[in-house]
Motif scaffolding. Structure first.
Motif, short mmCIF file in Angstrom:
data_model
loop_
_atom_site.label_atom_id
_atom_site.label_comp_id
_atom_site.label_asym_id
_atom_site.label_seq_id
_atom_site.Cartn_x
_atom_site.Cartn_y
_atom_site.Cartn_z
N GLY A 15 59.15 83.38 66.29
CA GLY A 15 58.81 82.23 67.01
C GLY A 15 58.19 81.29 66.36
O GLY A 15 56.94 81.27 66.79
N VAL A 16 58.86 80.45 65.89
CA VAL A 16 58.22 79.33 65.04
C VAL A 16 57.79 78.13 66.16
O VAL A 16 56.58 77.55 66.10
CB VAL A 16 59.04 78.71 64.13
CG1 VAL A 16 58.25 77.33 63.25
CG2 VAL A 16 59.17 79.86 62.96
N GLU A 17 58.79 77.71 66.79
CA GLU A 17 58.68 76.76 67.84
C GLU A 17 58.51 75.22 67.22
O GLU A 17 59.01 74.35 67.54
CB GLU A 17 57.35 77.08 68.97
CG GLU A 17 57.21 78.41 69.42
CD GLU A 17 58.79 79.01 69.66
OE1 GLU A 17 59.80 78.35 69.68
OE2 GLU A 17 58.56 80.38 69.91
N ASN A 36 66.24 85.14 61.81
CA ASN A 36 66.20 84.00 62.82
C ASN A 36 64.88 83.40 62.98
O ASN A 36 64.13 84.11 63.21
CB ASN A 36 66.99 84.50 64.04
CG ASN A 36 67.12 83.13 64.75
OD1 ASN A 36 68.09 82.33 65.09
ND2 ASN A 36 66.19 83.18 66.11
N VAL A 37 64.91 82.11 63.17
CA VAL A 37 63.67 81.41 63.67
C VAL A 37 63.88 80.58 65.00
O VAL A 37 65.17 80.12 65.22
CB VAL A 37 62.94 80.41 62.90
CG1 VAL A 37 62.32 81.13 61.49
CG2 VAL A 37 64.04 79.16 62.35
N ASP A 38 63.10 80.53 66.04
CA ASP A 38 63.26 79.93 67.15
C ASP A 38 62.26 78.69 67.16
O ASP A 38 61.13 78.58 66.62
CB ASP A 38 62.56 80.62 68.57
CG ASP A 38 63.58 81.75 68.99
OD1 ASP A 38 64.94 81.84 68.47
OD2 ASP A 38 63.23 82.79 69.69
N VAL A 39 62.90 77.46 67.64
CA VAL A 39 62.21 76.17 67.49
C VAL A 39 62.37 75.53 69.19
O VAL A 39 63.49 75.76 69.57
CB VAL A 39 62.66 75.39 66.39
CG1 VAL A 39 61.92 75.86 65.01
CG2 VAL A 39 64.22 75.25 66.31
N MET A 56 50.90 73.32 72.82
CA MET A 56 51.83 74.57 73.43
C MET A 56 51.12 75.64 73.73
O MET A 56 51.56 76.63 74.09
CB MET A 56 53.09 74.88 72.29
CG MET A 56 54.04 73.62 71.99
SD MET A 56 55.27 74.18 70.69
CE MET A 56 56.28 75.15 71.65
N GLY A 57 49.95 75.78 73.16
CA GLY A 57 49.00 76.68 73.43
C GLY A 57 49.32 77.82 72.30
O GLY A 57 48.81 79.02 72.68
N ARG A 58 50.03 77.70 71.34
CA ARG A 58 50.23 78.62 70.23
C ARG A 58 49.07 79.11 69.38
O ARG A 58 48.19 78.55 69.42
CB ARG A 58 51.48 78.19 69.22
CG ARG A 58 52.71 77.65 70.03
CD ARG A 58 53.46 78.93 70.51
NE ARG A 58 53.81 79.80 69.62
CZ ARG A 58 54.66 80.96 69.68
NH1 ARG A 58 55.06 81.30 70.92
NH2 ARG A 58 55.25 81.76 68.89
N ARG A 59 49.03 80.36 68.91
CA ARG A 59 47.79 80.90 68.07
C ARG A 59 48.33 80.75 66.77
O ARG A 59 47.67 81.69 65.72
CB ARG A 59 47.57 82.29 68.93
CG ARG A 59 46.92 82.31 70.10
CD ARG A 59 47.75 82.09 71.43
NE ARG A 59 48.72 83.27 71.27
CZ ARG A 59 49.98 82.84 72.08
NH1 ARG A 59 50.03 81.71 73.12
NH2 ARG A 59 50.73 83.93 72.34
N HIS A 60 49.12 80.01 66.16
CA HIS A 60 49.42 79.89 64.88
C HIS A 60 49.57 78.47 64.29
O HIS A 60 49.76 77.65 65.32
CB HIS A 60 50.47 80.79 64.34
CG HIS A 60 51.83 80.45 65.14
ND1 HIS A 60 52.48 79.24 64.36
CD2 HIS A 60 52.47 80.55 66.40
CE1 HIS A 60 53.72 79.12 65.18
NE2 HIS A 60 53.58 79.62 66.30
N GLY A 61 49.32 78.30 63.01
CA GLY A 61 49.64 76.81 62.74
C GLY A 61 50.70 76.84 61.80
O GLY A 61 51.34 78.00 61.47
N THR A 91 52.90 80.23 59.88
CA THR A 91 54.44 80.29 59.98
C THR A 91 55.07 80.47 58.49
O THR A 91 55.82 81.16 58.51
CB THR A 91 55.02 79.09 60.73
OG1 THR A 91 54.62 79.02 62.02
CG2 THR A 91 56.42 79.18 60.66
N MET A 92 54.77 79.44 57.65
CA MET A 92 55.26 79.51 56.13
C MET A 92 54.66 80.95 55.57
O MET A 92 55.51 81.55 54.89
CB MET A 92 54.84 78.24 55.38
CG MET A 92 55.13 77.10 56.15
SD MET A 92 57.20 77.14 56.53
CE MET A 92 57.74 76.89 55.16
#
Length: 494
Positions: free
Chosen positions: A212-214, A249-252, A224-229, A233-234
């Motif tokens: 879940g990259v987004e 697969n990645v979701d964006v 988005m309130g995600r807990r990663h930068g 992700t990389m």
């Protein structure tokens, strides 16, 4: 932090870098130019006049019938045998894991913060899955053969070795193909915090990962309130590749507040260049109850910019040599397409046995949703009942509508002979007027024995799908002022 304070904080975050900075990358500048050129050639007003636009209650169509047309059902309806297929044969399996490291501002799936305050502790959840599956198998009496498995959420990568093993042992009560595709959804922060997890997942049998990259824009991720930068992700992708993962697969997501066209292209370009095997591009679905939907309108890209973002993902993916399997999914060749998506939306072996809080499935002729409340899920299983919330037993015509609606979101489209073999009528017999109209608009084509969207049609696959809704579904949606019907009236577990 109080709800109102959270919204105010999100609204004051700095927006993304201006497009001029991204234009220093010659490729991004080139794509920006091609998007503008393509956009200027399309007859947007003419298409909108024909009903092909993404306004009103837009949401990606992932199931049928749409959730806003479903009613409470009794669990016995799942086990009424069907001549069109059942659990006594090839099936697909979905398991919903609702635990997350936090709550995103846009998410309306069943989820809970992974803590000792959850109604069911994560360590206890696998036993509930075992009991739910046992009840289904005992009541149905079929002998399912699992061809695909998908762990969705929530965040399945919060599971530890014992928890995942417990669930997989439960699943293997059924016969499973030696070549079964087994997908696990992951959040970057869970892999960076414990890189050894990836090897554990692989050793357990996971052979397809969904990250879940987004976005790769840190400001957008904060909104988005995600807990990663982006850096995490990389790093998560590096961990996956170093472990030997060869199906990632990645979701964006696009049309997000704080996002612009150039930053969106930048995200796609960096992910493709990193070597991912498939990409799923989702337009933001703005559920009115979610925090992200409360932000002022000028933080969002305009409707026109959202259309350009969708054009952009087609251009970038085509440049990279990906094939387009649906309106929003791309892969590096057919072997990297997700088999579960192709099968569960197809005409043939599309039984979807789903387990867990908030899961939806299709057994015999009945489409169903489990409760989205983890409290209700716990109470139902504890009482020896299935946690069924809403659904519908489909008539033969409903099943044909389902095949047409979901077939617009597969790589092959709808096989005319396969449809006729199953339903004893051809698609044109009941949907001829709709098919002919969309062929005349160059949105559908009939080729190689299949009815499928054209490249332009892929852009409007969701809108094409609504044309195959039954008269009853269209009437029910009309009464609530909806077109797609994919957004719940209320989130039962915020």
């Amino acid at each position: 932090m109080a709800y109102k304070e959270r919204i105010e904080r999100l609204a004051t975050l700095k927006l993304t870098q201006p497009e001029s900075l991204y234009e220093q990358n010659s490729y991004i500048a080139d794509v920006l130019n091609r998007v503008e050129e393509t956009f200027s050639k399309w007859d947007w007003q003419g298409l909108e006049a024909e009903g092909f636009h993404k306004k009103q209650d837009y949401a990606f169509i992932y199931s049928y019938p749409p959730v806003r047309t479903l009613d409470p059902i009794d669990q016995s309806e799942l086990f009424q045998k069907s001549r069109f297929g059942g659990l006594n044969g090839p099936i697909n399996l979905y398991v919903h894991i609702p635990y997350c490291t936090g709550i995103c501002s846009y998410c309306y799936f069943a989820k809970v913060v992974d803590s000792d305050r959850a109604p069911i502790l994560r360590s206890d959840y696998p036993e509930y899955i075992r009991r739910e599956l046992s009840m289904i198998l005992d009541q149905d009496g079929g002998s399912p053969f699992i061809q695909t498995v998908h762990f969705g959420g929530g965040t399945p990568s919060t599971l530890n070795r014992d928890e995942l093993s417990h669930i997989l042992e439960t699943i293997r009560r059924c016969k499973m193909s030696e070549e079964a595709e087994i997908t696990l959804e992951c959040a970057p922060e869970t892999l960076v915090a414990d890189p050894d997890k990836v090897r554990m997942f692989i050793d357990s049998g996971i052979n397809r990962f969904n990250l879940g990259v987004e976005s790769l824009d840190d400001d957008v991720l904060k909104i988005m309130g995600r807990r990663h930068g982006a850096d995490q992700t990389m790093r998560a992708m590096e961990i996956l590749f170093e472990a030997g993962v060869n199906n990632l697969n990645v979701d964006v997501i696009y049309a997000l507040p704080g996002q612009n066209l150039a930053s969106w292209i930048d995200t796609l370009y960096r992910l493709e260049s990193a070597g991912v095997h498939s990409i799923s591009n989702y337009r933001l679905r703005q559920h009115p109850l979610k925090a992200i939907s409360k932000l002022q309108a000028d933080l969002y890209p305009s409707y026109e910019e959202g259309l350009k973002m969708q054009l952009a993902h087609g251009i970038v993916m085509d440049d990279a040599g990906f094939i387009r399997s649906s309106s929003h999914k791309y892969a590096r060749g057919e072997k990297k397409l997700q088999r579960q998506v192709e099968l569960k939306r197809g005409v043939g072996h599309n039984q979807l046995l789903s387990l867990g809080c908030g899961a939806y499935g299709f057994i015999n002729d009945t489409f169903y949703w489990n409760t989205k409340s983890l409290n209700e899920y716990r109470d139902a299983i504890s009482a020896g009942k299935l946690p069924i919330w809403i659904g519908k037993r489909l008539t033969p015509l409903d099943l044909q509508c389902k095949a047409m609606v979901q077939g617009m979101h597969t790589n092959a489209g709808v096989p005319i002979q396969g449809f006729a073999n199953k339903f004893e009528v051809e698609p044109q017999d009941n949907f001829g007027a709709e098919i002919d109209r969309m062929v005349s608009l160059s949105l559908l084509e009939i080729t190689d024995g299949h009815i499928r969207p054209t490249e332009t049609g892929r852009f409007f696959a969701d809108e094409i799908s609504t044309n195959f809704y039954s008269g009853d579904v269209k009437a029910r949606l009309s009464t609530v002022g909806m077109r797609y019907g994919m957004l719940f009236e209320a989130d039962k577990y915020v």
